[in-house]
Design a protein around this motif. Structure first.
Motif, PDB file in Angstrom:
ATOM      1  N   MET A   1       0.832  -1.264  -0.160  1.00  0.00           N
ATOM      2  CA  MET A   1      -0.077   0.090  -0.004  1.00  0.00           C
ATOM      3  C   MET A   1       0.950   1.239   0.030  1.00  0.00           C
ATOM      4  SD  MET A   1      -2.861   1.267   2.775  1.00  0.00           S
ATOM      5  CE  MET A   1      -4.267  -0.552   2.225  1.00  0.00           C
ATOM      6  N   PRO A   2       0.406   2.210  -0.785  1.00  0.00           N
ATOM      7  CA  PRO A   2       1.241   3.495  -0.715  1.00  0.00           C
ATOM      8  C   PRO A   2       1.500   4.211   0.653  1.00  0.00           C
ATOM      9  CG  PRO A   2       0.022   3.395  -2.717  1.00  0.00           C
ATOM     10  CD  PRO A   2      -0.453   2.116  -1.897  1.00  0.00           C
ATOM     11  N   SER A   3       2.789   4.876   0.942  1.00  0.00           N
ATOM     12  CA  SER A   3       2.667   5.502   2.035  1.00  0.00           C
ATOM     13  C   SER A   3       2.442   7.042   1.673  1.00  0.00           C
ATOM     14  CB  SER A   3       4.139   5.327   2.530  1.00  0.00           C
ATOM     15  OG  SER A   3       5.103   5.862   1.583  1.00  0.00           O
ATOM     16  N   ARG A   4       2.426   7.748   2.702  1.00  0.00           N
ATOM     17  CA  ARG A   4       2.299   9.123   2.739  1.00  0.00           C
ATOM     18  C   ARG A   4       3.145   9.908   1.669  1.00  0.00           C
ATOM     19  NH1 ARG A   4       1.925  12.364   8.235  1.00  0.00           N
ATOM     20  NH2 ARG A   4       3.748  10.991   8.594  1.00  0.00           N
ATOM     21  N   GLU A   5       4.387   9.479   1.818  1.00  0.00           N
ATOM     22  CA  GLU A   5       5.565   9.975   0.904  1.00  0.00           C
ATOM     23  C   GLU A   5       5.222   9.367  -0.719  1.00  0.00           C
ATOM     24  OE1 GLU A   5       6.029   8.040   3.766  1.00  0.00           O
ATOM     25  OE2 GLU A   5       7.197   9.354   5.004  1.00  0.00           O
ATOM     26  N   ASP A   6       4.780   8.146  -0.742  1.00  0.00           N
ATOM     27  CA  ASP A   6       4.334   7.745  -1.897  1.00  0.00           C
ATOM     28  C   ASP A   6       3.263   8.684  -2.698  1.00  0.00           C
ATOM     29  OD1 ASP A   6       6.342   5.815  -2.012  1.00  0.00           O
ATOM     30  OD2 ASP A   6       4.640   4.473  -1.010  1.00  0.00           O
ATOM     31  N   GLU A   7       2.146   8.982  -1.975  1.00  0.00           N
ATOM     32  CA  GLU A   7       1.135   9.629  -2.216  1.00  0.00           C
ATOM     33  C   GLU A   7       1.616  11.137  -2.273  1.00  0.00           C
ATOM     34  OE1 GLU A   7      -1.803   8.999   0.879  1.00  0.00           O
ATOM     35  OE2 GLU A   7      -2.273   7.026   0.010  1.00  0.00           O
ATOM     36  N   ALA A   8       2.290  11.759  -1.829  1.00  0.00           N
ATOM     37  CA  ALA A   8       2.873  13.125  -1.868  1.00  0.00           C
ATOM     38  C   ALA A   8       3.536  13.266  -3.182  1.00  0.00           C
ATOM     39  CB  ALA A   8       3.758  13.547  -0.561  1.00  0.00           C
ATOM     40  N   LEU A   9       4.156  12.105  -3.573  1.00  0.00           N
ATOM     41  CA  LEU A   9       5.030  12.234  -4.962  1.00  0.00           C
ATOM     42  C   LEU A   9       3.909  12.128  -6.051  1.00  0.00           C
ATOM     43  CD1 LEU A   9       8.125   9.809  -4.208  1.00  0.00           C
ATOM     44  CD2 LEU A   9       8.104  12.337  -4.629  1.00  0.00           C
ATOM     45  N   ALA A  10       2.963  11.322  -5.852  1.00  0.00           N
ATOM     46  CA  ALA A  10       1.839  11.317  -6.889  1.00  0.00           C
ATOM     47  C   ALA A  10       1.019  12.709  -6.814  1.00  0.00           C
ATOM     48  CB  ALA A  10       0.854  10.108  -6.728  1.00  0.00           C
ATOM     49  N   ARG A  11       0.754  13.168  -5.861  1.00  0.00           N
ATOM     50  CA  ARG A  11       0.197  14.501  -5.853  1.00  0.00           C
ATOM     51  C   ARG A  11       0.955  15.430  -6.514  1.00  0.00           C
ATOM     52  NH1 ARG A  11      -1.367  13.323  -0.657  1.00  0.00           N
ATOM     53  NH2 ARG A  11       0.240  14.492   0.148  1.00  0.00           N
ATOM     54  N   ALA A  12       2.401  15.532  -6.370  1.00  0.00           N
ATOM     55  CA  ALA A  12       3.359  16.508  -6.632  1.00  0.00           C
ATOM     56  C   ALA A  12       3.482  16.478  -8.391  1.00  0.00           C
ATOM     57  CB  ALA A  12       4.568  16.417  -6.374  1.00  0.00           C
ATOM     58  N   ALA A  13       3.233  15.046  -9.013  1.00  0.00           N
ATOM     59  CA  ALA A  13       3.171  14.926 -10.459  1.00  0.00           C
ATOM     60  C   ALA A  13       1.945  15.352 -10.993  1.00  0.00           C
ATOM     61  CB  ALA A  13       3.603  13.101 -10.565  1.00  0.00           C
ATOM     62  N   VAL A  14       1.051  14.971 -10.533  1.00  0.00           N
ATOM     63  CA  VAL A  14      -0.299  15.493 -11.128  1.00  0.00           C
ATOM     64  C   VAL A  14      -0.450  16.880 -10.880  1.00  0.00           C
ATOM     65  CG1 VAL A  14      -2.864  15.739 -10.738  1.00  0.00           C
ATOM     66  CG2 VAL A  14      -1.491  13.231 -10.579  1.00  0.00           C
ATOM     67  N   ALA A  15       0.294  17.600  -9.731  1.00  0.00           N
ATOM     68  CA  ALA A  15       0.118  19.209  -9.860  1.00  0.00           C
ATOM     69  C   ALA A  15       1.063  19.663 -11.018  1.00  0.00           C
ATOM     70  CB  ALA A  15       0.567  19.444  -8.446  1.00  0.00           C
TER      71      ALA A  15
END
Length: 277
Positions: A1-15
């Motif tokens: 399962m993605p961690s908070r760090e993984d989700e932060a990277l994904a959000r940054a990429a979508v941004a």
């Protein structure tokens, strides 16, 4: 399962992707001025909506990289499988972003493998991932791969295997423009034009051929040679270039996808801070 760090990277990429979409005027590319997409054939609002569908897949790619810990053939295969699933999800949400997904997926995975890496260090890690073949990829070549083989262009795979040289050049252009006093939109447009000035864009080769590609590269260089978009002469050259590409219905989409990667790598210190919060 993605961690908070993984989700932060994904959000940054979508941004980064949505910031690229919001940038204007982008020569021949979808931006907020063209909501009906008469010239670009893409509804700008639809592209912004479908960009959100990349987030779960990008988070899963980051998690896979963090779990694997090394740029191994196994990681490359897992990223390929996640990418194909994500393409399907994006298609259901309206489509688009295939080139951006390839670029951002590798860069997100690289950032997860090397959390302290920045700039060229991230692209170097992405290069090590891309060096491995995806043995589970469909046997039928993509249009981009076919065009690459026909014209001898590097294409998306070649760009990644070379360590994203156009991302590195655009990062340098972004920094130079900011230092020279350009505002953020002007600096990002200069970064985009830096990519367009030399990229062997397979989308352009498909629609316009080698002569059309050289025409676009020369147009981008003309804006930069006139001082960039922050200079009066450069701004006028940009308007003329944009009008020309829209009239010809030529869309350098490969450059847009790479600019998304540029903006993601540029955001990494902020992205890391968000994940650690």
């Amino acid at each position: 399962m993605p961690s908070r760090e993984d989700e932060a990277l994904a959000r940054a990429a979508v941004a980064a992707l949505t910031s690229q979409l919001a940038l204007a005027p982008k020569p021949g590319l979808p931006d907020p001025r063209d909501l009906a997409a008469r010239a670009t054939r893409r509804d700008h609002r639809g592209l912004r909506w479908s960009a959100k569908a990349l987030a779960p897949g990008l988070a899963a790619m980051a998690a896979a990289a963090r779990r694997t810990g090394e740029p191994t053939p196994r990681l490359r295969a897992e990223l390929g499988a996640i990418g194909r699933c994500t393409e399907h999800s994006v298609g259901l949400a309206g489509g688009g972003h295939r080139g951006a997904l390839w670029t951002l997926g590798l860069l997100v995975a690289a950032a997860a493998l090397a959390p302290r890496a920045r700039g060229a260090e991230v692209t170097a890690t992405a290069k090590r991932i891309a060096a491995h073949p995806d043995r589970a990829a469909p046997r039928r070549p993509s249009r981009g791969a076919t065009v690459s083989a026909t014209y001898g262009a590097a294409g998306a795979r070649g760009e990644a295997r070379a360590g994203f040289p156009h991302v590195r050049r655009a990062l340098d252009a972004l920094a130079r423009a900011r230092t020279a006093g350009a505002d953020e939109a002007e600096a990002r447009l200069d970064a985009l034009l830096t990519v367009m000035s030399t990229l062997q864009d397979t989308e352009l080769l498909h629609t316009a051929g080698p002569l059309g590609l050289r025409h676009v590269q020369a147009g981008a260089r003309a804006v930069l040679d006139a001082g960039g978009t922050s200079a009066e002469a450069g701004a006028k050259a940009l308007v003329a270039f944009d009008t020309d590409l829209h009239a010809r219905a030529w869309s350098p989409r490969g450059s847009a996808g790479l600019l998304s990667g540029v903006l993601f790598v540029d955001s990494l210190p902020a992205a890391a801070a968000t994940g650690a919060a």
